[in-house]
Design an enzyme around this catalytic site. Structure first.
Site, PDB file in Angstrom:
ATOM      1  N   ILE A   1      -9.188  -6.660   9.467  1.00  0.00           N
ATOM      2  CA  ILE A   1      -7.878  -6.360   8.887  1.00  0.00           C
ATOM      3  C   ILE A   1      -7.832  -4.831   8.780  1.00  0.00           C
ATOM      4  CG2 ILE A   1      -8.862  -6.715   6.581  1.00  0.00           C
ATOM      5  CD1 ILE A   1      -6.274  -7.588   5.535  1.00  0.00           C
ATOM      6  N   SER A   2      -6.747  -4.231   9.238  1.00  0.00           N
ATOM      7  CA  SER A   2      -6.646  -2.764   9.229  1.00  0.00           C
ATOM      8  C   SER A   2      -6.612  -2.222   7.815  1.00  0.00           C
ATOM      9  CB  SER A   2      -5.355  -2.324   9.918  1.00  0.00           C
ATOM     10  OG  SER A   2      -5.241  -2.892  11.182  1.00  0.00           O
ATOM     11  N   LYS A   3      -6.964  -0.934   7.680  1.00  0.00           N
ATOM     12  CA  LYS A   3      -6.876  -0.351   6.343  1.00  0.00           C
ATOM     13  C   LYS A   3      -5.414  -0.245   5.928  1.00  0.00           C
ATOM     14  CE  LYS A   3      -8.876   3.965   8.075  1.00  0.00           C
ATOM     15  NZ  LYS A   3      -9.468   5.209   7.651  1.00  0.00           N
TER      16      LYS A   3
END
Ligand code: SAH
Length: 219
Positions: free
Chosen positions: A65-67
Site C-alpha cells: 500500500i503506498s505511503k
C-alpha cells in the site's frame, strides 16, 4: 482496537493530514477524504501502529500500500481542475482497498480492478464494514481496463508498466485525466499524467516513484 492507534485513531489521522499539508498537499477534498478513511483497518494487525506513518506497508502477496503522501499526491493530481466530485473513476490495482475507499469520497462511482484473487477477496473483506455502495470491486486484468464502466472521468493506476496500456486511453472520457506510474527512458519509474482533450493526448512526466510492477493476466 489493537495497538497505539486504538481509541483515538481520529487524532492520529488528523496528525497525518497535518503532515500531508506540510508536505504540500492542498486539495481540501483530498485532505478531508484522507482524514475520514481508517487506514489502520486495511493493514495486518502487526502493522496497525504504523498505519498513519509516512511509509508504504506490505499488504500480502508481495504487494504494498503506498505511503499516504503518494496516495494524496496522486488523488490531488487526479482532481486538478475538476469542480466538485469526479464522475466515474477506474482504479487499477485494488490491493487492500484503501485507495478505493478514499476515492469513494471523491468520485460518484469507483470501479477498482485487481489481478490477484487473494487481494481482491481481502479488499472485499476490508471494505465490507465501510458500506460504500459506490465502490465496485472487479477481479481481472486491469491492463484491459473495464470497458463496461467507460468512459471514465479519471483513471488511476497503483502499478507501473513500461507504457500506458492503450485500453486506458480509449476508456478515458474526453476531458478526463489519467495518473499512473510508468517506466521512463532511463528505466526508472515516474508518475505520468495524461489529459485526453478534444485536440488529442497531452502527457506530462512528473517525479520519480516506486510502485509494484503492472503485470498482465490474473493469478
Ligand atoms: N491501491 C492499492 C495499492 C495496491 S499495490 C491499495 O490502496 O492498497 C498495486 C496492486 O496492483 C497490487 O495489488 C497488484 O496485484 C495490482 N496489479 C498489478 N498489475 C495489475 C493488473 N494488470 N490489473 C489489476 N491489478 C494489477
Amino acid at each position: 482496537m489493537p495497538g497505539g492507534v486504538g481509541l483515538d485513531s481520529q487524532t492520529v489521522r488528523a496528525r497525518m493530514v497535518h503532515k500531508l499539508v506540510a508536505q504540500g498537499v492542498s486539495d481540501a477534498q483530498v485532505l478531508a477524504a484522507m482524514g475520514l478513511v481508517e487506514r489502520h483497518r486495511f493493514v495486518d494487525s502487526a502493522l496497525v501502529n504504523q498505519a498513519y506513518e509516512d511509509t508504504s506497508l506490505p499488504i500480502g502477496l508481495g504487494q504494498t500500500i503506498s505511503k499516504p503522501n503518494v496516495v494524496a499526491r496522486m488523488l490531488e493530481l487526479l482532481r486538478l481542475g475538476a469542480p466538485g466530485r469526479l464522475g466515474r473513476v477506474l482504479e487499477i490495482g485494488t490491493g487492500c482497498g484503501y485507495q478505493a475507499a478514499v476515492l469513494s469520497h471523491l468520485a460518484t462511482e469507483v470501479y477498482s480492478i485487481e489481478r490477484l484473487r487473494g487481494l481482491h477477496d481481502k479488499a472485499r473483506e476490508n471494505l465490507r464494514t465501510f458500506r460504500l455502495p459506490n465502490v465496485h470491486l472487479l477481479f481481472g486484468d486491469g491492463m484491459m481496463g473495464f470497458a463496461k464502466g467507460a468512459p471514465y472521468a479519471a483513471i488511476i493506476a497503483a502499478a507501473g508498466g513500461e507504457s500506458i496500456p492503450p485500453a486506458w486511453i480509449e476508456q478515458l472520457a474526453t476531458g478526463g485525466r489519467l495518473v499512473a506510474p510508468m517506466q521512463t527512458a532511463t528505466g526508472a519509474q515516474a508518475l505520468v499524467v495524461i489529459d485526453k482533450t478534444a485536440q488529442g493526448i497531452r502527457q506530462t512526466l512528473l517525479e520519480a516513484v516506486h510502485f509494484v510492477p503492472l503485470k498482465s493476466g490474473t493469478s
